[in-house]
Design an enzyme around this catalytic site. Sequence first.
Site, PDB file in Angstrom:
ATOM      1  N   LEU A 167      37.855 -32.061 -27.242  1.00 31.50           N
ATOM      2  CA  LEU A 167      38.185 -31.502 -25.943  1.00 31.50           C
ATOM      3  C   LEU A 167      37.826 -32.561 -24.919  1.00 31.50           C
ATOM      4  O   LEU A 167      36.803 -33.245 -25.068  1.00 31.50           O
ATOM      5  CB  LEU A 167      37.392 -30.219 -25.654  1.00 31.50           C
ATOM      6  CG  LEU A 167      37.755 -28.953 -26.454  1.00 31.50           C
ATOM      7  CD1 LEU A 167      36.832 -27.809 -26.058  1.00 31.50           C
ATOM      8  CD2 LEU A 167      39.209 -28.557 -26.254  1.00 31.50           C
ATOM      9  N   ASP A 168      38.637 -32.701 -23.885  1.00 31.89           N
ATOM     10  CA  ASP A 168      38.361 -33.705 -22.860  1.00 31.89           C
ATOM     11  C   ASP A 168      37.029 -33.432 -22.161  1.00 31.89           C
ATOM     12  O   ASP A 168      36.555 -32.293 -22.114  1.00 31.89           O
ATOM     13  CB  ASP A 168      39.483 -33.718 -21.816  1.00 31.89           C
ATOM     14  CG  ASP A 168      40.787 -34.245 -22.374  1.00 31.89           C
ATOM     15  OD1 ASP A 168      40.757 -34.899 -23.432  1.00 31.89           O
ATOM     16  OD2 ASP A 168      41.837 -34.000 -21.745  1.00 31.89           O
ATOM     17  N   TYR A 169      36.487 -34.477 -21.570  1.00 33.75           N
ATOM     18  CA  TYR A 169      35.218 -34.425 -20.838  1.00 33.75           C
ATOM     19  C   TYR A 169      35.191 -33.264 -19.835  1.00 33.75           C
ATOM     20  O   TYR A 169      34.206 -32.535 -19.726  1.00 33.75           O
ATOM     21  CB  TYR A 169      35.043 -35.767 -20.121  1.00 33.75           C
ATOM     22  CG  TYR A 169      33.840 -35.873 -19.216  1.00 33.75           C
ATOM     23  CD1 TYR A 169      32.576 -36.165 -19.737  1.00 33.75           C
ATOM     24  CD2 TYR A 169      33.965 -35.715 -17.836  1.00 33.75           C
ATOM     25  CE1 TYR A 169      31.475 -36.284 -18.907  1.00 33.75           C
ATOM     26  CE2 TYR A 169      32.868 -35.825 -16.992  1.00 33.75           C
ATOM     27  CZ  TYR A 169      31.620 -36.108 -17.541  1.00 33.75           C
ATOM     28  OH  TYR A 169      30.526 -36.221 -16.713  1.00 33.75           O
TER      29      TYR A 169
END
Length: 270
Positions: free
Chosen positions: A117-119
């Site tokens: 999952l992105d930051y």
Amino acid sequence: MQEYGVGVFPSVPTKSAWKKALKKKRVKVNGHLAHTSTFLKGGEKIELSLAEEKPSSKTLIFDLKVLFEDDYLAIIHKPAGILVSGNSFKTIANALPQNLKPSHLSDATKPQPVHRLDYATTGLLLTGKTGASIRKLNQLFKEKKVQKVYYAATIGKMPLSGKITDPIDDKPAESHFETIRSVSSKKYGYLNLVKLDPKTGRRHQLRKHLSTMGNPILGDKTYGKEGFILMGKGLYLHAYSLEFIHPFTGEHLKVTDDLPERFTKIFGEL
């Protein structure tokens, strides 16, 4: 050689981990150092030597919300503003051992996230707790047997539903969307609560696809429209549900993670 080693040693459960072991010269075949190109005929003696991990002088104290857990796997809520893994000290991967119960199975290993999952993205993250589980879960993703649903807040008028198939990095990509609610906005014209079903897993796929449509995700500093970047509130992208068949118990699992308050302030409850 690279393909064969996955699954042979519980401490090296994935292709990337096996490749690293080969590159670090930790694998021998019949007493000789092995390489990714080493060919196996059958009957060879394979040895793996792993350097002892030095205990870290620091422990990451970072509480995580655990939504499902057993001896094989766990599903946790990932907050915004933290990397899933990498070289940083503050990562979800480093926080998992303090938040999950140790597995009692013989191939128990350090818990490991099995997707990204992105930051800035919030929501559900699936992790494996044993060597076999990490391999099986990776295989489920590869075979597209994990159904993921995201919600996003997007900018501008949108169709009620549709499919986006623009390639990403010259690779096929497919995302389905359904507009659940739209509200008028002085600054943005319209804001939409959009349900997203990615059929492929390219990097930044949903963000890129929605931006290509002309409906970027609210708070997206990378793919947003100039002059319409929302500062200080983060990215309005949430991994809402995961659904799959448990690879060891056969249980049908569907876990959901409520929309963050910043979504419900705009659109109300689902």
